[in-house]
Write a protein that holds these residues in place. Structure first.
Motif, PDB file in Angstrom:
ATOM      1  N   PHE A   1       6.033   3.164 -11.515  1.00 25.86           N
ATOM      2  CA  PHE A   1       7.257   3.293 -10.721  1.00 25.86           C
ATOM      3  C   PHE A   1       8.472   3.444 -11.639  1.00 25.86           C
ATOM      4  CE2 PHE A   1      11.030   1.396  -8.764  1.00 25.86           C
ATOM      5  CZ  PHE A   1      11.134   2.147  -7.605  1.00 25.86           C
ATOM      6  N   TYR A   2       8.612   2.540 -12.607  1.00 25.95           N
ATOM      7  CA  TYR A   2       9.796   2.546 -13.457  1.00 25.95           C
ATOM      8  C   TYR A   2       9.820   3.730 -14.432  1.00 25.95           C
ATOM      9  CZ  TYR A   2      11.449  -1.765 -11.469  1.00 25.95           C
ATOM     10  OH  TYR A   2      11.923  -2.698 -10.590  1.00 25.95           O
TER      11      TYR A   2
ATOM     12  N   CYS B   1       4.993  -9.020 -12.977  1.00 25.25           N
ATOM     13  CA  CYS B   1       4.327  -8.027 -12.127  1.00 25.25           C
ATOM     14  C   CYS B   1       2.962  -8.528 -11.668  1.00 25.25           C
ATOM     15  CB  CYS B   1       4.107  -6.728 -12.902  1.00 25.25           C
ATOM     16  SG  CYS B   1       5.584  -6.033 -13.654  1.00 25.25           S
TER      17      CYS B   1
ATOM     18  N   ASP C   1      11.273  -1.510  -5.439  1.00 23.34           N
ATOM     19  CA  ASP C   1      10.117  -1.199  -6.284  1.00 23.34           C
ATOM     20  C   ASP C   1       8.834  -1.614  -5.553  1.00 23.34           C
ATOM     21  OD1 ASP C   1       9.441  -3.911  -6.880  1.00 23.34           O
ATOM     22  OD2 ASP C   1      10.359  -3.856  -8.864  1.00 23.34           O
TER      23      ASP C   1
ATOM     24  N   VAL D   1      10.806   8.206  -3.489  1.00 24.57           N
ATOM     25  CA  VAL D   1      11.438   6.895  -3.365  1.00 24.57           C
ATOM     26  C   VAL D   1      12.297   6.886  -2.099  1.00 24.57           C
ATOM     27  CG1 VAL D   1      13.010   5.238  -4.445  1.00 24.57           C
ATOM     28  CG2 VAL D   1      11.449   6.590  -5.867  1.00 24.57           C
TER      29      VAL D   1
ATOM     30  N   MET E   1       3.769  -1.047 -11.260  1.00 26.87           N
ATOM     31  CA  MET E   1       5.180  -1.241 -11.607  1.00 26.87           C
ATOM     32  C   MET E   1       5.578  -0.348 -12.782  1.00 26.87           C
ATOM     33  SD  MET E   1       6.707  -3.504  -9.623  1.00 26.87           S
ATOM     34  CE  MET E   1       7.832  -4.636 -10.446  1.00 26.87           C
TER      35      MET E   1
END
Length: 153
Positions: free
Chosen positions: A27-28, A18, A132, A100, A24
């Motif tokens: 996001f996940y 990343c 992503d 998203v 990141m």
């Protein structure tokens, strides 16, 4: 190779470096809803990597060490990874509600709604794509009775 065949159980994890670890991670965990299971630190105590559970004993592993280049699609060996879902239209609606963008394919046009009217692709499965924050494409897939992934098991 010898007389003993290798019998793989499943894909254990996908590892991603990343440029911006926190974006990141958010996001996940926040957009996709994965749960952090554990993290490991470098010898100096700084964060090295985090394991995020995707289900079924499989993980996304995100690293803090960054990478060179722009990670543009078609300029890397990694094309995408796939997440299997049990209810395709509900999963896409939930992702969209979390901000998203849903795509018809990698680097493709936005997928038209309603998602419940989507026809299976060439392999017989329902699929769409998301991206992503660092440009990694993720396929969202639901198997159907016509899915080659099921037929060819």
């Amino acid at each position: 190779l010898g007389t003993m065949a290798i019998r793989y159980k499943e894909l254990g994890h996908v590892g991603l470096r990343c440029k911006n670890y926190q974006v990141m991670y958010d996001f996940y965990t926040q957009k996709l809803g994965f749960e952090e299971k554990f993290h490991l630190n470098n010898d100096d105590g700084s964060l090295w990597l985090t394991y995020l559970a995707t289900g079924g004993g499989q993980y996304i592993e995100i690293f803090t060490d960054g990478y060179e280049g722009d990670n543009a699609y078609g300029k890397r060996s990694h094309a995408h990874f796939c997440l299997e879902v049990s209810n395709f239209p509900l999963a896409l609606d939930a992702l969209e509600a979390r901000g998203v963008q849903i795509y018809d394919g990698p680097a493709g046009a936005p997928l038209e709604k309603p998602y419940g009217k989507r026809e299976p692709g060439m392999c017989g499965s329902l699929c769409a794509f998301i991206e992503d924050p660092e440009g990694n494409w993720i396929e969202i897939m639901q198997y159907t009775p016509r899915s080659m992934q099921i037929i060819c098991k």
